[in-house]
Scaffold this active site. Structure first.
Site, PDB file in Angstrom:
ATOM      1  N   GLY A   1      -8.412   6.822  -1.614  1.00 54.17           N
ATOM      2  CA  GLY A   1      -9.387   6.423  -2.666  1.00 54.17           C
ATOM      3  C   GLY A   1      -9.016   5.263  -3.257  1.00 54.17           C
TER       4      GLY A   1
ATOM      5  N   TYR B   1      -2.521  -9.397   4.131  1.00 53.78           N
ATOM      6  CA  TYR B   1      -3.700  -9.185   3.204  1.00 53.78           C
ATOM      7  C   TYR B   1      -4.924 -10.224   4.112  1.00 53.78           C
ATOM      8  CZ  TYR B   1      -7.420  -9.156   0.092  1.00 53.78           C
ATOM      9  OH  TYR B   1      -8.909  -8.814  -0.508  1.00 53.78           O
TER      10      TYR B   1
ATOM     11  N   ARG C   1     -11.103  13.911   7.368  1.00 53.39           N
ATOM     12  CA  ARG C   1     -11.869  14.775   6.820  1.00 53.39           C
ATOM     13  C   ARG C   1     -13.246  14.423   6.770  1.00 53.39           C
ATOM     14  NH1 ARG C   1     -13.025  10.943   2.610  1.00 53.39           N
ATOM     15  NH2 ARG C   1     -11.321   9.683   2.383  1.00 53.39           N
TER      16      ARG C   1
ATOM     17  N   ARG D   1     -23.711   4.558  -3.866  1.00 54.19           N
ATOM     18  CA  ARG D   1     -23.193   5.528  -4.681  1.00 54.19           C
ATOM     19  C   ARG D   1     -23.577   5.390  -5.979  1.00 54.19           C
ATOM     20  NH1 ARG D   1     -16.896   6.344  -2.468  1.00 54.19           N
ATOM     21  NH2 ARG D   1     -17.253   5.990  -0.146  1.00 54.19           N
TER      22      ARG D   1
ATOM     23  N   LYS E   1       0.911  -1.212   0.055  1.00 54.95           N
ATOM     24  CA  LYS E   1      -0.078   0.003   0.104  1.00 54.95           C
ATOM     25  C   LYS E   1       0.910   1.294   0.019  1.00 54.95           C
ATOM     26  CE  LYS E   1      -3.523  -0.366   3.116  1.00 54.95           C
ATOM     27  NZ  LYS E   1      -4.199  -0.868   4.190  1.00 54.95           N
TER      28      LYS E   1
ATOM     29  N   LYS F   1     -15.521   1.964  -2.216  1.00 50.22           N
ATOM     30  CA  LYS F   1     -16.831   1.632  -1.734  1.00 50.22           C
ATOM     31  C   LYS F   1     -17.839   1.868  -2.642  1.00 50.22           C
ATOM     32  CE  LYS F   1     -14.720   3.544   2.684  1.00 50.22           C
ATOM     33  NZ  LYS F   1     -14.265   4.532   3.402  1.00 50.22           N
TER      34      LYS F   1
ATOM     35  N   ASN G   1      -8.923   8.762   8.068  1.00 47.65           N
ATOM     36  CA  ASN G   1      -9.161   9.890   7.340  1.00 47.65           C
ATOM     37  C   ASN G   1      -9.635  11.071   7.791  1.00 47.65           C
ATOM     38  OD1 ASN G   1      -8.573   8.070   5.075  1.00 47.65           O
ATOM     39  ND2 ASN G   1     -10.947   7.418   5.129  1.00 47.65           N
TER      40      ASN G   1
ATOM     41  N   VAL H   1     -17.214  10.577   2.268  1.00 47.94           N
ATOM     42  CA  VAL H   1     -18.315  10.478   1.166  1.00 47.94           C
ATOM     43  C   VAL H   1     -19.499  10.082   1.646  1.00 47.94           C
ATOM     44  CG1 VAL H   1     -19.125   9.441  -0.799  1.00 47.94           C
ATOM     45  CG2 VAL H   1     -16.510  10.008  -0.587  1.00 47.94           C
TER      46      VAL H   1
HETATM   47  P1  ADP Z   1     -14.120   7.841   1.601  1.00 48.69           P
HETATM   48  O1  ADP Z   1     -13.036   7.104   2.493  1.00 48.69           O
HETATM   49  O2  ADP Z   1     -14.914   9.084   2.270  1.00 48.69           O
HETATM   50  O3  ADP Z   1     -15.292   6.708   1.162  1.00 48.69           O
HETATM   51  P2  ADP Z   1     -12.954   7.684  -0.807  1.00 48.69           P
HETATM   52  O4  ADP Z   1     -11.756   7.099  -0.282  1.00 48.69           O
HETATM   53  O5  ADP Z   1     -13.866   6.895  -1.681  1.00 48.69           O
HETATM   54  O6  ADP Z   1     -13.606   8.490   0.271  1.00 48.69           O
HETATM   55  O7  ADP Z   1     -12.453   8.879  -1.664  1.00 48.69           O
HETATM   56  C1  ADP Z   1     -13.171  10.308  -1.593  1.00 48.69           C
HETATM   57  C2  ADP Z   1     -12.980  10.836  -2.948  1.00 48.69           C
HETATM   58  O8  ADP Z   1     -11.932  11.487  -2.851  1.00 48.69           O
HETATM   59  C3  ADP Z   1     -13.134  10.073  -4.027  1.00 48.69           C
HETATM   60  O9  ADP Z   1     -13.666  10.741  -5.045  1.00 48.69           O
HETATM   61  C4  ADP Z   1     -11.628   9.768  -4.597  1.00 48.69           C
HETATM   62  O10 ADP Z   1     -11.365   9.656  -5.867  1.00 48.69           O
HETATM   63  C5  ADP Z   1     -11.042  10.866  -3.880  1.00 48.69           C
HETATM   64  N1  ADP Z   1      -9.636  10.811  -3.317  1.00 48.69           N
HETATM   65  C6  ADP Z   1      -9.350  10.157  -2.079  1.00 48.69           C
HETATM   66  N2  ADP Z   1      -7.949  10.297  -1.542  1.00 48.69           N
HETATM   67  C7  ADP Z   1      -7.449  11.050  -2.447  1.00 48.69           C
HETATM   68  C8  ADP Z   1      -6.272  11.498  -2.805  1.00 48.69           C
HETATM   69  N3  ADP Z   1      -5.198  11.383  -1.830  1.00 48.69           N
HETATM   70  N4  ADP Z   1      -6.087  12.381  -3.511  1.00 48.69           N
HETATM   71  C9  ADP Z   1      -6.795  12.866  -4.553  1.00 48.69           C
HETATM   72  N5  ADP Z   1      -8.174  12.296  -4.476  1.00 48.69           N
HETATM   73  C10 ADP Z   1      -8.484  11.513  -3.530  1.00 48.69           C
HETATM   74  P1  ADP Z   2      -7.580   4.098   1.046  1.00 51.88           P
HETATM   75  O1  ADP Z   2      -6.682   4.998   1.805  1.00 51.88           O
HETATM   76  O2  ADP Z   2      -7.350   3.892  -0.594  1.00 51.88           O
HETATM   77  O3  ADP Z   2      -8.758   4.160   1.395  1.00 51.88           O
HETATM   78  P2  ADP Z   2      -7.168   1.572   2.554  1.00 51.88           P
HETATM   79  O4  ADP Z   2      -5.880   1.509   3.720  1.00 51.88           O
HETATM   80  O5  ADP Z   2      -8.163   2.305   3.531  1.00 51.88           O
HETATM   81  O6  ADP Z   2      -6.763   2.666   1.531  1.00 51.88           O
HETATM   82  O7  ADP Z   2      -7.500   0.533   2.081  1.00 51.88           O
HETATM   83  C1  ADP Z   2      -8.648   0.342   1.006  1.00 51.88           C
HETATM   84  C2  ADP Z   2      -9.320  -0.908   1.218  1.00 51.88           C
HETATM   85  O8  ADP Z   2      -8.475  -1.939   0.807  1.00 51.88           O
HETATM   86  C3  ADP Z   2      -9.758  -1.222   2.456  1.00 51.88           C
HETATM   87  O9  ADP Z   2     -11.197  -0.594   2.434  1.00 51.88           O
HETATM   88  C4  ADP Z   2      -9.922  -2.845   2.460  1.00 51.88           C
HETATM   89  O10 ADP Z   2     -11.000  -3.077   1.765  1.00 51.88           O
HETATM   90  C5  ADP Z   2      -8.830  -3.070   1.452  1.00 51.88           C
HETATM   91  N1  ADP Z   2      -7.567  -3.296   2.398  1.00 51.88           N
HETATM   92  C6  ADP Z   2      -6.642  -2.473   2.857  1.00 51.88           C
HETATM   93  N2  ADP Z   2      -5.626  -3.176   3.645  1.00 51.88           N
HETATM   94  C7  ADP Z   2      -6.065  -4.452   3.651  1.00 51.88           C
HETATM   95  C8  ADP Z   2      -5.572  -5.446   4.128  1.00 51.88           C
HETATM   96  N3  ADP Z   2      -4.528  -5.564   5.000  1.00 51.88           N
HETATM   97  N4  ADP Z   2      -6.060  -6.760   4.191  1.00 51.88           N
HETATM   98  C9  ADP Z   2      -7.419  -6.751   3.433  1.00 51.88           C
HETATM   99  N5  ADP Z   2      -7.910  -5.826   2.911  1.00 51.88           N
HETATM  100  C10 ADP Z   2      -7.360  -4.646   2.712  1.00 51.88           C
HETATM  101 MG    MG Z   3      -9.566   4.094   3.343  1.00 48.72          MG
END
Ligand code: ADP
Ligand code: ADP
Ligand code: MG
Length: 448
Positions: free
Chosen positions: A163, A201, A291, A337, A157, A236, A289, A294
């Site tokens: 996002g 994972y 902030r 969504r 990651k 999501k 997060n 969504v």
């Molecule tokens: P939430 O965690 O609120 O469900 P998402 O992870 O789906 O939100 O991201 C919210 C919105 O922000 C989405 O439109 C995604 O594409 C955008 N987004 C999320 N993280 C970033 C980032 N680091 N830079 C730019 N856009 C981002």
């Molecule tokens: P983002 O900043 O893009 O939201 P997250 O760290 O929240 O990234 O991970 C996004 C999604 O990926 C999680 O909601 C989950 O479904 C999956 N995920 C992340 N880490 C793991 C993990 N260690 N094992 C299984 N699924 C994971």
């Molecule tokens: Mg996340």
């Protein structure tokens, strides 16, 4: 209280924030790109200013242009919404240096939590369980040996990720190097930072997140959870509150962990602590997060609290009136969504003119959107064009309400995922609430 706020965002969330300001008697300033001249937020705000070209870097990510408008129009605060600059510590710092209140936590907290591997370290030190893993991949061979030790699958990651981008799941050793390389390259391109880390994972887990509100008086209150396990490619799709399978004692512990997480870093304003929950009721911190989320309307329905208004009040130094014991989660809320994408063509984005629009209504049916009849969806931005949220006392009734609302929703001119979401709601795993984060991938494979 502020008398004027600039909204540094677009789409449904800009509209959502403008509405909150209108109800609070706060004047609003919108900024927009050349591609967004016809956007709803531009029309709804009291004043609107074009700040640059269609590309994000030229407009919605153009920090100095946004702050210039805020200063010139006499705004006391900037609401960043979600995505875009909302988790950008540099932007928050720049606002502060210019004497403008950034509606969110302090830039030091954003930076601490925005670096996801640093956040892991901080949480572990505070006694919050984190997913087993390696905080930084600096030496690929050493990381590979570590992956071997904890066992595949592992997930690579991006430290600066968000996002669902900059993530690679690795099922076997021979794919490890390539996954690190591509995740890092994707992160570099998307976030300007190629740093990656490693986690075990976890399969058959739920994504359960806790909503936090923290004011400047030291009150930290948890507004309960959201189950966001219905995901496609780590993004999501459907969210709900409460999480059906979450046992009361486990909820209590997770809420406490989320409050600890916020208190540890001196958090203020609205925030979300994301966890993975396994079948044995173990939960692991994933990220915070810093902030507005969504899926916040789901929490608004079950708590009856307008979290956007509270973001603004807390930023203005007002004390949060609710204590933890005042928070009662009532009924069940679900959000779908609505994305302009074609589920039958591998979710390809669909752009164009909204030829016909009918928005469903009735009690406890909410549609947050920025589209309107004859609006042309520009190709430059996110494919999410709306969020349909429903509420009912019982979950079965909420599901039926959502089915009916999805059926009533008419969006012609572009293809949306509404029908696909309806199909998902009808699945036994959704009905009994046992679906995990890997549900959709399996479902889509079998459906072919
Ligand atoms: P939430 O965690 O609120 O469900 P998402 O992870 O789906 O939100 O991201 C919210 C919105 O922000 C989405 O439109 C995604 O594409 C955008 N987004 C999320 N993280 C970033 C980032 N680091 N830079 C730019 N856009 C981002
Ligand atoms: P983002 O900043 O893009 O939201 P997250 O760290 O929240 O990234 O991970 C996004 C999604 O990926 C999680 O909601 C989950 O479904 C999956 N995920 C992340 N880490 C793991 C993990 N260690 N094992 C299984 N699924 C994971
Ligand atoms: Mg996340």
């Amino acid at each position: 209280m502020f008398s004027k706020i600039l909204i540094a965002n677009r789409g449904e969330i800009a509209v959502r924030i403008i509405r909150a300001c209108n109800e609070m008697g706060i004047r609003t300033v919108a900024v927009y790109s050349e591609a967004d001249a016809q956007a709803l937020h531009v029309n709804l705000a009291d004043e609107s200013y074009c700040i640059g070209g269609a590309l994000l870097k030229d407009s919605y990510l153009n920090m100095t242009a946004i702050i210039d408008v805020a200063i010139a129009t006499g705004c006391q605060a900037i609401h960043p919404g979600y995505g875009l600059l909302s988790e950008n510590a540099r932007f928050a710092e720049l606002c502060e240096k210019c004497g403008i209140k950034f509606i969110g936590p302090s830039y030091t907290v954003i930076s601490k939590m925005g670096d996801k591997d640093e956040a892991r370290r901080t949480m572990r030190a505070a006694g919050v369980p984190v997913v087993p893993g390696l905080d930084e991949i600096s030496d690929v061979a050493a990381a590979k040996a570590f992956a071997q030790k904890i066992g595949y699958p592992v997930i690579v990651k991006a430290s600066a990720g968000g996002g669902g981008r900059g993530i690679r799941i690795v099922w076997k050793a021979e794919d490890f190097e390539n996954a690190v390389l591509t995740a890092s390259a994707e992160a570099q391109a998307a976030f300007g930072n190629g740093k990656v880390y490693l986690e075990k994972y976890l399969t058959d887990v739920k994504h359960v997140e806790m909503q936090i509100v923290a004011d400047t008086f030291g009150n930290v209150v948890c507004l309960g959870e959201r189950d966001c396990s219905m995901q496609r490619k780590n993004q999501k799709l459907i969210e709900e509150s409460p999480c059906v399978t979450l046992k009361p004692q486990v909820r209590e512990k997770m809420m406490q962990a989320a409050v600890t997480a916020a208190k540890t870093v001196g958090y203020t304003n609205l925030g979300t602590v994301e966890f993975l929950l396994d079948k044995e009721n173990n939960f692991y911190f994933m990220e915070m997060n810093t902030r507005l989320q969504v899926e916040h309307p789901v929490t608004e329905y079950v708590t009856n609290i307008d979290v956007v208004k509270w973001q603004i009040r807390i930023a203005a130094g007002i004390e949060f009136i609710y204590k933890q014991e005042d928070i009662r989660l009532r009924g069940c809320a679900i959000e779908c969504r609505i994305n302009s994408e074609d589920a039958r063509q591998n979710f390809r984005p669909s752009c164009g003119k909204i030829a016909l629009l009918h928005i469903p209504g009735g009690p406890w049916v909410r549609f947050d959107t920025a589209i309107y009849q004859d609006y042309v969806i520009p190709p430059y931005y996110d494919s999410m064009i709306g969020k349909l949220i429903v509420y009912a006392r019982e979950r079965t009734e909420a599901i039926r309400k959502m089915q009916a609302a999805l059926c009533e929703l008419v969006i012609e001119g572009v293809t949306t995922n509404a029908e696909f979401s309806s199909e998902i709601l009808a699945q036994p795993e959704f009905k009994d609430g046992t679906y995990c984060t890997n549900f959709l991938e399996k479902y889509l494979k079998e459906r072919k």
